[in-house]
Design a protein around this motif. Structure first.
Motif, PDB file in Angstrom:
ATOM      1  N   CYS A 280     110.504  23.154  70.015  1.00  0.00           N
ATOM      2  CA  CYS A 280     111.424  24.207  69.582  1.00  0.00           C
ATOM      3  C   CYS A 280     110.696  25.540  69.746  1.00  0.00           C
ATOM      4  CB  CYS A 280     111.838  23.991  68.129  1.00  0.00           C
ATOM      5  SG  CYS A 280     113.142  25.100  67.592  1.00  0.00           S
TER       6      CYS A 280
ATOM      7  N   LEU B 234     121.351  18.068  71.723  1.00  0.00           N
ATOM      8  CA  LEU B 234     120.077  17.527  71.229  1.00  0.00           C
ATOM      9  C   LEU B 234     120.283  16.101  70.725  1.00  0.00           C
ATOM     10  CD1 LEU B 234     118.964  20.697  69.237  1.00  0.00           C
ATOM     11  CD2 LEU B 234     117.612  19.651  71.070  1.00  0.00           C
TER      12      LEU B 234
ATOM     13  N   SER C 148     125.321  30.738  71.229  1.00  0.00           N
ATOM     14  CA  SER C 148     125.602  30.977  69.806  1.00  0.00           C
ATOM     15  C   SER C 148     124.866  32.196  69.261  1.00  0.00           C
ATOM     16  CB  SER C 148     125.225  29.753  68.976  1.00  0.00           C
ATOM     17  OG  SER C 148     125.897  28.617  69.452  1.00  0.00           O
ATOM     18  N   LYS C 149     123.542  32.230  69.493  1.00  0.00           N
ATOM     19  CA  LYS C 149     122.741  33.328  68.954  1.00  0.00           C
ATOM     20  C   LYS C 149     122.676  34.489  69.942  1.00  0.00           C
ATOM     21  CE  LYS C 149     121.126  29.940  66.183  1.00  0.00           C
ATOM     22  NZ  LYS C 149     121.615  28.591  66.151  1.00  0.00           N
TER      23      LYS C 149
ATOM     24  N   GLY D  45     127.254  23.520  72.847  1.00  0.00           N
ATOM     25  CA  GLY D  45     126.213  23.977  71.919  1.00  0.00           C
ATOM     26  C   GLY D  45     125.027  23.031  71.988  1.00  0.00           C
ATOM     27  N   THR D  46     123.884  23.527  71.521  1.00  0.00           N
ATOM     28  CA  THR D  46     122.681  22.680  71.628  1.00  0.00           C
ATOM     29  C   THR D  46     122.681  21.547  70.600  1.00  0.00           C
ATOM     30  OG1 THR D  46     121.569  24.379  70.340  1.00  0.00           O
ATOM     31  CG2 THR D  46     121.102  24.330  72.663  1.00  0.00           C
ATOM     32  N   ARG D  47     123.358  21.759  69.482  1.00  0.00           N
ATOM     33  CA  ARG D  47     123.288  20.743  68.425  1.00  0.00           C
ATOM     34  C   ARG D  47     123.767  19.378  68.935  1.00  0.00           C
ATOM     35  NH1 ARG D  47     124.772  21.805  62.385  1.00  0.00           N
ATOM     36  NH2 ARG D  47     124.809  19.746  61.520  1.00  0.00           N
TER      37      ARG D  47
ATOM     38  N   TYR E 171     114.311  21.647  63.146  1.00  0.00           N
ATOM     39  CA  TYR E 171     115.778  21.660  63.104  1.00  0.00           C
ATOM     40  C   TYR E 171     116.224  20.214  62.842  1.00  0.00           C
ATOM     41  CZ  TYR E 171     120.583  22.419  64.674  1.00  0.00           C
ATOM     42  OH  TYR E 171     121.951  22.487  64.747  1.00  0.00           O
TER      43      TYR E 171
ATOM     44  N   SER F 179     121.941  27.937  74.213  1.00  0.00           N
ATOM     45  CA  SER F 179     123.364  28.180  73.971  1.00  0.00           C
ATOM     46  C   SER F 179     123.653  29.664  73.823  1.00  0.00           C
ATOM     47  CB  SER F 179     123.842  27.436  72.730  1.00  0.00           C
ATOM     48  OG  SER F 179     123.454  28.129  71.567  1.00  0.00           O
TER      49      SER F 179
ATOM     50  N   ASN G 144     112.424  27.427  64.990  1.00  0.00           N
ATOM     51  CA  ASN G 144     113.142  27.606  63.730  1.00  0.00           C
ATOM     52  C   ASN G 144     112.417  26.716  62.736  1.00  0.00           C
ATOM     53  OD1 ASN G 144     114.793  27.431  61.510  1.00  0.00           O
ATOM     54  ND2 ASN G 144     116.590  26.675  62.578  1.00  0.00           N
TER      55      ASN G 144
ATOM     56  N   CYS H  60     117.219  27.895  71.833  1.00  0.00           N
ATOM     57  CA  CYS H  60     118.429  28.687  71.549  1.00  0.00           C
ATOM     58  C   CYS H  60     118.151  30.062  70.936  1.00  0.00           C
ATOM     59  CB  CYS H  60     119.415  27.887  70.709  1.00  0.00           C
ATOM     60  SG  CYS H  60     118.794  27.417  69.121  1.00  0.00           S
ATOM     61  N   TYR H  61     116.891  30.349  70.548  1.00  0.00           N
ATOM     62  CA  TYR H  61     116.575  31.700  70.044  1.00  0.00           C
ATOM     63  C   TYR H  61     115.886  32.566  71.102  1.00  0.00           C
ATOM     64  CZ  TYR H  61     117.686  29.807  65.476  1.00  0.00           C
ATOM     65  OH  TYR H  61     118.350  29.239  64.413  1.00  0.00           O
TER      66      TYR H  61
ATOM     67  N   ARG I  84     130.999  27.151  70.546  1.00  0.00           N
ATOM     68  CA  ARG I  84     130.339  25.913  70.955  1.00  0.00           C
ATOM     69  C   ARG I  84     130.143  25.879  72.471  1.00  0.00           C
ATOM     70  NH1 ARG I  84     127.875  25.905  68.125  1.00  0.00           N
ATOM     71  NH2 ARG I  84     127.134  23.761  68.222  1.00  0.00           N
TER      72      ARG I  84
ATOM     73  N   ASP J 128     114.145  22.938  73.010  1.00  0.00           N
ATOM     74  CA  ASP J 128     115.245  23.628  72.331  1.00  0.00           C
ATOM     75  C   ASP J 128     114.922  25.122  72.309  1.00  0.00           C
ATOM     76  OD1 ASP J 128     117.094  24.618  70.551  1.00  0.00           O
ATOM     77  OD2 ASP J 128     116.600  23.248  68.917  1.00  0.00           O
TER      78      ASP J 128
END
Ligand SMILES: Cc1ncc(COP(=O)(O)O)c(C=O)c1O
Length: 405
Positions: free
Chosen positions: A181, A106, A251-252, A101-103, A135, A249, A185, A215-216, A260, A213
């Motif tokens: 980002c 990052l 995730s979305k 995952g990106t969290r 974020y 990622s 977000n 991820c969206y 993850r 980042d």
């Protein structure tokens, strides 16, 4: 203890819990939460099937230690996706690395990049430049790496983009890492090529690394998909991706926040050092998750379907809310970032009390920097629940705003 730990701030959801501690939501209404940005569409069967199959693989499953670099088949699958999505041909051995995952990536990437001993003056620690609102991991990653965050406000007059020209040269001279980002977000803003060009020039001049980042990136509303950082670099002839890494990622994109799984890609020198860091940190991805990730990256049908669900939802909800709030369809992402009259925390508290709808106060997602908090007087609404629930929430918000006028 590591003294930098004391610099970490309460996470926005903890602040929300405190804000709501004394509120009794109106029991006449069923609760609806637009607070947390967690995807809630169903996980596609093809991902779950690949996951279950991999668990029972006699050659792998849960009985092997995974390699930090991942299996070649996963990196190849990610390489194919980068090719399809952005027209990029990356070296899958040196320019792509799976992450959980990106969290975590990052956070870990800042620990890899930042050299706290490299200072322009002994009392001036290095800087990590972040958007504001942002974020929250960017800030924690900066502090724990021994740097300080420097916030650049999102500007409603620039489609919520940052005015990079407003950052003085003495700040760039101290900058070791910049978090971008895009799509953003909470704003959903996608950074255009001209801004990328500006940042690449600054990175060349001052030597900092850019972590983008993204991820969206797969949740968008118009025909043209959001520009990616590596895509921007390639368009500008920077095919070595010097000092640039993208993070994304599943995730979305694929509705698997619990799996993850993501990847980083870009500058091979950065990837090499990040791989070294991760080997010691112990952040290899389970081979079971890797197998499910290959199924996910190789399939676009479920991603198109997911996007359609968001499009239909935003098409219903945005016009309803636009009647009473300063809100518009964003470039991408699954948030509405609306201006409200008066305090954003009062708005969120009173809305919960009267209509049992949770939204996140914008000021919790931003920091006051150089005299103002760019999240103040704004709220973030995550349209992650099913359409009917989001529409119900929007209708209650309309009533609420009208009743306050
Ligand atoms: C901007 C942004 N980056 C990164 C993440 C982390 O997502 P994940 O670790 O699931 O890839 C989130 C999650 O909400 C996010 O909003």
């Amino acid at each position: 203890m590591n003294p930098n730990l004391s610099r970490l701030q309460a996470y926005p959801f903890e602040r929300l819990r405190q804000l709501f501690a004394t509120v009794t939501p109106n029991p006449a209404y069923a609760p609806v939460s637009l607070g947390i940005g967690e995807p809630r569409h169903a996980t596609p069967a093809l991902i779950k099937d690949a996951y279950c199959k991999a668990i029972n693989d006699p050659q792998g499953g849960l009985a092997v230690y995974p390699a930090t670099a991942g299996v070649p088949a996963l990196r190849a699958s990610i390489g194919r996706w980068l090719q399809r999505r952005y027209g990029l041909e990356l070296n899958t051995n040196t320019q792509i690395l799976p992450v959980n995952g990106t969290r975590e990536a990052l956070f870990a990437f800042a620990q890899t990049v930042v050299d706290p001993s490299r200072r322009v003056a002994p009392d001036l620690p290095p800087l990590v430049v972040c958007p504001n609102p942002f974020y929250q991991i960017y800030e924690g990653a900066a502090f724990l790496s021994g740097a300080q965050p420097y916030f650049v406000p999102s500007d409603p007059a620039r489609n919520f983009g940052q005015d990079w020209d407003s950052v003085p040269d003495d700040v760039w001279a101290r900058t070791q890492l910049l978090f971008v980002c895009s799509p953003g977000n909470p704003t959903g803003a996608v950074m255009p090529l001209t801004e990328w060009e500006k940042l690449f020039d600054l990175s060349d001049r001052f030597g900092f690394v850019i972590a983008s980042d993204e991820c969206y990136s797969e949740i968008y509303f118009r025909e043209e998909p959001p520009l990616g950082g590596l895509e921007a670099a390639a368009r500008l002839g920077r095919t070595d991706f010097k000092n640039l890494l993208i993070l994304t990622s599943l995730s979305k994109r694929s509705n698997v926040p619990g799996m993850r799984s993501g990847f980083v890609a870009g500058d091979d020198a950065l990837i090499q050092q990040f791989l070294l860091y991760r080997t010691y940190h112990g952040s290899a991805m389970s081979t079971v998750v890797q197998a499910a990730s290959i199924a996910a990256w190789d399939d676009e049908a479920h991603v198109r379907d997911n996007r359609e669900q968001y499009r239909a939802k935003f098409a219903r909800v945005t016009p309803l809310l636009a009647e009473v709030l300063d809100v518009a369809l964003p470039d991408a992402g699954f948030y509405l970032w609306a201006k409200v009259k008066g305090s954003d925390t009062d708005f969120a508290r009173d809305l919960l009390a009267l209509y049992n709808v949770t939204v996140l106060p914008g000021s919790f997602l931003a920091r006051e920097a150089r005299g103002f908090n760019p999240g103040a007087n704004r709220i973030r609404m995550a349209l992650v629940a099913e359409t009917a629930e989001c529409v119900e929430a929007a209708e209650r918000i309309v009533q609420f705003v009208k009743s306050r006028a």
